[in-house]
Motif scaffolding. Structure first.
Motif, PDB file in Angstrom:
ATOM      1  N   CYS A  27       0.837  -1.209   0.000  1.00 37.43           N
ATOM      2  CA  CYS A  27       0.000   0.000   0.000  1.00 37.43           C
ATOM      3  C   CYS A  27       0.874   1.262   0.000  1.00 37.43           C
ATOM      4  O   CYS A  27       1.775   1.387   0.835  1.00 37.43           O
ATOM      5  N   TRP A  74       0.137   4.140   1.000  1.00 35.36           N
ATOM      6  CA  TRP A  74      -0.161   4.966   2.172  1.00 35.36           C
ATOM      7  C   TRP A  74       0.242   4.225   3.439  1.00 35.36           C
ATOM      8  O   TRP A  74       1.129   4.646   4.156  1.00 35.36           O
ATOM      9  N   ASN A  75      -0.422   3.117   3.696  1.00 39.39           N
ATOM     10  CA  ASN A  75      -0.025   2.198   4.761  1.00 39.39           C
ATOM     11  C   ASN A  75      -0.056   2.792   6.167  1.00 39.39           C
ATOM     12  O   ASN A  75       0.699   2.348   7.034  1.00 39.39           O
ATOM     13  N   ARG A  76      -0.897   3.809   6.383  1.00 41.72           N
ATOM     14  CA  ARG A  76      -0.893   4.438   7.714  1.00 41.72           C
ATOM     15  C   ARG A  76      -2.256   4.413   8.411  1.00 41.72           C
ATOM     16  O   ARG A  76      -2.413   5.042   9.449  1.00 41.72           O
ATOM     17  N   CYS A  77      -3.266   3.787   7.807  1.00 40.11           N
ATOM     18  CA  CYS A  77      -4.589   3.786   8.450  1.00 40.11           C
ATOM     19  C   CYS A  77      -4.506   3.019   9.783  1.00 40.11           C
ATOM     20  O   CYS A  77      -3.958   1.904   9.831  1.00 40.11           O
ATOM     21  N   PHE A 101      -6.461   1.351  11.672  1.00 37.94           N
ATOM     22  CA  PHE A 101      -7.147   0.078  11.921  1.00 37.94           C
ATOM     23  C   PHE A 101      -6.581  -1.066  11.077  1.00 37.94           C
ATOM     24  O   PHE A 101      -6.919  -2.226  11.272  1.00 37.94           O
ATOM     25  N   CYS A 102      -5.718  -0.746  10.094  1.00 43.00           N
ATOM     26  CA  CYS A 102      -5.396  -1.708   9.031  1.00 43.00           C
ATOM     27  C   CYS A 102      -4.079  -2.441   9.297  1.00 43.00           C
ATOM     28  O   CYS A 102      -3.029  -1.818   9.390  1.00 43.00           O
ATOM     29  N   TYR A 123      -0.710  -4.418   5.351  1.00 40.85           N
ATOM     30  CA  TYR A 123       0.610  -4.256   4.707  1.00 40.85           C
ATOM     31  C   TYR A 123       1.659  -3.657   5.648  1.00 40.85           C
ATOM     32  O   TYR A 123       2.722  -3.240   5.199  1.00 40.85           O
ATOM     33  N   LYS A 124       1.319  -3.584   6.922  1.00 34.08           N
ATOM     34  CA  LYS A 124       2.258  -2.955   7.864  1.00 34.08           C
ATOM     35  C   LYS A 124       3.628  -3.657   7.796  1.00 34.08           C
ATOM     36  O   LYS A 124       3.710  -4.879   7.666  1.00 34.08           O
ATOM     37  N   ALA A 157      -3.253  -2.603  -2.952  1.00 33.34           N
ATOM     38  CA  ALA A 157      -4.187  -1.687  -2.293  1.00 33.34           C
ATOM     39  C   ALA A 157      -4.619  -0.493  -3.139  1.00 33.34           C
ATOM     40  O   ALA A 157      -5.625   0.147  -2.829  1.00 33.34           O
ATOM     41  N   ARG A 174      -7.302   4.253  -3.545  1.00 34.43           N
ATOM     42  CA  ARG A 174      -7.540   5.218  -2.467  1.00 34.43           C
ATOM     43  C   ARG A 174      -8.303   6.406  -3.057  1.00 34.43           C
ATOM     44  O   ARG A 174      -8.034   6.827  -4.208  1.00 34.43           O
ATOM     45  N   GLU A 221     -14.424   4.248   4.512  1.00 31.78           N
ATOM     46  CA  GLU A 221     -14.461   4.012   5.973  1.00 31.78           C
ATOM     47  C   GLU A 221     -15.373   5.002   6.677  1.00 31.78           C
ATOM     48  O   GLU A 221     -16.299   4.613   7.353  1.00 31.78           O
ATOM     49  N   LYS A 231      -6.529   8.450   7.938  1.00 30.82           N
ATOM     50  CA  LYS A 231      -6.897   7.922   6.614  1.00 30.82           C
ATOM     51  C   LYS A 231      -6.212   8.679   5.474  1.00 30.82           C
ATOM     52  O   LYS A 231      -6.115   8.189   4.339  1.00 30.82           O
TER      53      LYS A 231
END
Ligand code: SF4
Length: 377
Positions: A27, A29-32, A34-35, A38-39, A116, A148, A176, A188
């Motif tokens: 992803c 962005w990878n900063r949401c 709750f997600c 892909y961390k 993503a 996104r 979301e 987000k």
């Protein structure tokens, strides 16, 4: 030639019958908050030639399988010898062969672009990939992708129309929430205005649009705001589908830490249904289809087309909210343990009561027990 193709980790549930084609990895962005998906994994776009090679690999495996089946007089997709033979003769890994066999069984109707946010690559590159898909698989009925809203909001309508013409049919956006406060809290990286712009342009370009709404993501602090503001965004967009993704707090995510630090208070299962009711009540002037296609949604019957099914959906939610507390709890336990699919399946049972009593004695509360069970979904 290498006839293996690369696979990413996830796809939307509605793409269960699609072949998966990886356009980017992870992803951007990878900063949401709750997600977890892909961390700790780094985003990278794949080279167009690599993706085209994967399309050719899928086409090659498809031809080999259909050719072998036809030579044997039909049938035999379940034949493990066929998988072994292909794997040995062409040096193809079994995962790739199984993916194609599954796709063949499902009728080869749809293809999903992973991961993503495939629209983040240059539109010209994506057009090349789409053209190659359509050339190799002219009978595919649907090509879809996640994107996104932020990415979509930066594309011109003209660019989006080119992607649509090249054969991208449906875009899935994880909205979301439509609340600025909630979006900020969950990091987000998009504003409600950008979501409206992205959604409206996607619809104007002719895409089928799935927007995902997360009941409960505002926590107890912003529950009403989450419902009302999300409905406001969606009322302006009028997407093809509104898909419910009830919030699940997953360990080792920033949201989990926010909960531990008491900066975000989770809603109970019952409170989430109250929020969904407020959300549905506030949907106005749209023709979207509401879809409940995730196991975390408590009540699967929350489905139907706006506006004609709005009352029907509200009645189902009311039916649950008016049940006695002990029946609500028993339904929740049964649903979370996979014993009920629909609210209409619910009947009191001694077995569920026993499990409920056990859960209450083992955990600090029924909500805590459900939280633990949900970790395994
Ligand atoms: S944009 Fe999607 S995949 Fe990326 S972190 Fe947010 S929810 Fe996860």
């Amino acid at each position: 030639m290498n006839y293996n193709f690369e696979l990413g980790p996830i796809r939307p549930p509605s793409e269960a019958h699609s072949i998966l084609l990886r356009v980017t990895r992870n992803c951007p962005w990878n900063r949401c908050a709750f997600c977890p998906v892909y961390k700790k994994r780094k985003f990278s776009p794949r080279k167009v030639d690599e993706v085209i090679q994967d399309i050719d690999a899928v086409a090659f495996i498809t031809e080999k399988i259909t050719g072998t089946i036809a030579a044997a007089g039909g049938g035999g997709e379940d034949n493990l010898d066929l998988v072994g033979q292909l794997a040995a003769e062409e040096n193809i890994d079994r995962d790739s062969i199984h993916q194609v066999i599954f796709w063949l069984r499902c009728g080869m109707k749809s293809l999903f672009l992973q991961d993503a946010d495939s629209l983040v690559i240059k539109s010209g590159h994506l057009v090349k990939i789409l053209n190659h898909i359509r050339e190799k698989f002219p009978s595919i009925e649907r090509v879809t992708s996640y994107s996104r809203a932020k990415t979509l909001s930066k594309k011109s309508l003209d660019e989006l129309k080119k992607l649509r013409t090249a054969g991208l049919d449906r875009v899935h956006i994880g909205m979301e929430s439509g609340s600025a406060k909630v979006l900020e809290k969950i990091n987000k990286g998009v504003t409600p205005a950008e979501q409206v712009l992205a959604g409206k342009n996607a619809v104007a370009a002719g895409f089928e649009l799935s927007e995902y709404f997360m009941p409960g993501i505002g926590g107890a602090e912003l529950s009403q705001e989450n419902a009302v503001e999300s409905a406001k965004v969606l009322n302006q967009v009028n997407p093809t589908f509104i898909r419910l993704r009830t919030t699940r707090v997953i360990k080792r995510t920033p949201l989990h830490q926010m909960m531990v630090d008491k900066k975000w208070t989770p809603l109970s299962e019952i409170e989430k249904i109250t929020e969904i009711k407020l959300f549905i009540e506030n949907l106005k002037g749209i023709e979207s289809k509401i879809v409940s296609d995730h196991i975390m949604n408590l009540i699967e019957e929350v489905e139907g087309r706006m506006p004609e099914d709005k009352d029907k959906i509200l009645k189902v939610l009311d039916k649950f909210l008016k049940m006695k507390t002990e029946d609500k709890e028993s339904f929740i336990v049964g649903r979370r343990l996979g014993r009920f699919r629909f609210l209409s399946d619910y009947t009191p049972s001694a077995r569920i009561e026993k499990i409920k009593a056990e859960l209450k004695s083992r955990f600090s509360s029924l909500e805590e027990a459900i939280h633990q069970v949900a970790q395994n979904y």
